[in-house]
Scaffold this motif. Structure first.
Motif, PDB file in Angstrom:
ATOM      1  N   THR A  43      -4.093   4.014  -6.990  1.00 42.27           N
ATOM      2  CA  THR A  43      -3.483   3.068  -6.057  1.00 42.27           C
ATOM      3  C   THR A  43      -4.469   1.943  -5.767  1.00 42.27           C
ATOM      4  N   VAL A  79       1.427   5.154   5.353  1.00 42.91           N
ATOM      5  CA  VAL A  79       1.108   5.076   3.919  1.00 42.91           C
ATOM      6  C   VAL A  79       1.032   6.472   3.313  1.00 42.91           C
ATOM      7  N   GLY A  84      -5.155  -7.791  -0.488  1.00 45.99           N
ATOM      8  CA  GLY A  84      -4.821  -8.561   0.709  1.00 45.99           C
ATOM      9  C   GLY A  84      -5.945  -9.518   1.018  1.00 45.99           C
ATOM     10  N   LYS A 140      -8.267  -4.024   4.714  1.00 48.68           N
ATOM     11  CA  LYS A 140      -8.367  -3.153   3.546  1.00 48.68           C
ATOM     12  C   LYS A 140      -9.479  -2.104   3.713  1.00 48.68           C
ATOM     13  N   LEU A 192      -8.709   0.394   6.423  1.00 46.81           N
ATOM     14  CA  LEU A 192      -7.721   1.389   5.976  1.00 46.81           C
ATOM     15  C   LEU A 192      -8.406   2.495   5.170  1.00 46.81           C
ATOM     16  N   ARG A 235      -1.126  -4.868   8.305  1.00 45.45           N
ATOM     17  CA  ARG A 235       0.116  -4.156   7.964  1.00 45.45           C
ATOM     18  C   ARG A 235       0.312  -4.140   6.457  1.00 45.45           C
ATOM     19  N   ILE A 236       0.994  -3.093   5.967  1.00 42.37           N
ATOM     20  CA  ILE A 236       1.383  -3.090   4.553  1.00 42.37           C
ATOM     21  C   ILE A 236       2.678  -3.889   4.461  1.00 42.37           C
ATOM     22  N   LEU A 240      -1.719  -5.727   1.799  1.00 39.65           N
ATOM     23  CA  LEU A 240      -1.960  -5.747   3.241  1.00 39.65           C
ATOM     24  C   LEU A 240      -2.021  -7.187   3.733  1.00 39.65           C
ATOM     25  N   GLU A 264       4.707  -3.627  -1.749  1.00 37.29           N
ATOM     26  CA  GLU A 264       4.083  -2.772  -2.754  1.00 37.29           C
ATOM     27  C   GLU A 264       4.671  -3.101  -4.113  1.00 37.29           C
ATOM     28  N   VAL A 302      -5.356  -1.487  -3.387  1.00 39.34           N
ATOM     29  CA  VAL A 302      -5.061  -2.114  -2.094  1.00 39.34           C
ATOM     30  C   VAL A 302      -5.554  -3.549  -2.166  1.00 39.34           C
ATOM     31  N   VAL A 327       0.130   1.508  10.601  1.00 39.39           N
ATOM     32  CA  VAL A 327       0.373   1.608   9.157  1.00 39.39           C
ATOM     33  C   VAL A 327       0.887   3.004   8.785  1.00 39.39           C
ATOM     34  N   LEU A 358      -0.665  -1.793  -3.129  1.00 40.00           N
ATOM     35  CA  LEU A 358      -0.224  -1.990  -1.745  1.00 40.00           C
ATOM     36  C   LEU A 358      -0.808  -3.320  -1.275  1.00 40.00           C
TER      37      LEU A 358
END
Ligand SMILES: Nc1ncnc2c1ncn2[C@@H]1O[C@H](COP(=O)(O)OP(=O)(O)O)[C@@H](O)[C@H]1O
Ligand SMILES: [Mg+2]
Length: 263
Positions: free
Chosen positions: A52, A44, A56, A62, A65, A234-235, A230, A238, A54, A42, A228
């Motif tokens: 921000t 970022v 997913g 998540k 990360l 992986r991202i 996920l 966005e 996150v 990743v 973002l």
């Protein structure tokens, strides 16, 4: 999936604009056939003074990360910086100090100490660090979070929303550069959730804080500046200036492409 990330040479120290950065951040759990690749190379950039989010599916990486960016977990490969300090490769002691001085955490389970009252919980990290709280700042945090008349209560005497507000105050008490919040509204009713989100938003807009928040909730993500997304470590996308509707639309498209086997 930041476009600028690919243009920069790897290993270049980050500039002032970033509270945290990662390059090629990879995290594997287990070994051999049972290896789980929680994060898969990743890149970022977490902008300073921004909120921000996150998002997913469950298991997309998540929490991993956040933990790797915050130096709470070691990485399998890649580099992580907090401000201009590379934390990958730091010794435990240095990492502990850096975390203590520069980072605040909020978790879904509030992690309050049951035998301490609200005020003692809020100042615990500062007390452990052997520092004096900044009284003016602490007052502002306590008043903004509406905790003034709850300071002598123990966690069991507080509602879920109040407990999370105490956890929020604890994260902010040392005025950290960067706050990581892992589903901070996950255990709250919608009104208490909105309060916490409002406070995180205000801490960015009015106090210049940087916030990174994991959430499942499009309405919560809408309080952020950037989402973002996920998937499988992986991202994959966005979104700037998110709204609850635009985030929900994006999530539906993911589900459809996953169902069609394209993801
Ligand atoms: N301590 C651990 N040991 C083994 N596997 C783990 C551990 N923590 C997370 N994982 C695995 O890594 C992947 C990502 O987990 P996580 O970051 O918690 O996802 P999320 O927060 O998006 O739900 C999942 O497959 C999870 O099962
Ligand atoms: Mg998680």
């Amino acid at each position: 999936m930041s476009t600028s990330a690919a243009e920069r040479a790897p290993g270049v120290a980050p500039g002032d604009g970033f509270a945290a950065r990662a390059r090629g951040l990879t995290k594997a759990y287990g070994t051999g056939e049972t290896t789980v690749l929680a994060l898969d190379s990743v890149d970022v950039d977490i902008a300073r003074g921004r909120f921000t989010a996150v998002m997913g599916p469950s298991g997309s990486g998540k929490s991993t990360l956040m933990h790797c960016l915050a130096g709470l977990d070691t990485v399998s490969a890649g580099q992580v910086w907090l401000g201009d300090t590379e934390i990958t490769g730091l010794k435990d002691q240095e990492l502990t100090r850096l975390r203590r001085d520069r980072i605040g955490f909020m978790f879904q389970s509030f992690n309050l100490i049951p035998t301490l009252n609200a005020r003692e919980n809020i100042t615990l990290p500062i007390d452990i660090a052997g520092r004096r709280p900044d009284g003016e700042w602490l007052d502002r945090v306590i008043d903004t979070l509406g905790l003034r008349d709850r300071l002598r209560h123990r966690p069991a005497q507080l509602s879920g929303g109040q407990q999370q507000r105490v956890a929020c105050a604890r994260a902010l008490a040392s005025r950290p550069e960067l706050i990581f919040a892992d589903e901070p509204t996950g255990n709250l009713d919608s009104r208490a959730g909105l309060e916490v989100l409002g406070f995180l938003r205000e801490s960015v807009d009015r106090l210049g804080q940087t916030v990174v928040m994991v959430t499942h909730d499009p309405g919560a993500a809408a309080h952020s500046d950037l989402v973002l997304f996920l998937a499988d470590g992986r991202i994959v996308d966005e979104m700037r200036q998110p709204t609850a509707e635009s985030v929900l639309e994006r999530m539906k498209r993911f589900d459809m492409s996953r169902a069609a086997g394209k993801d």
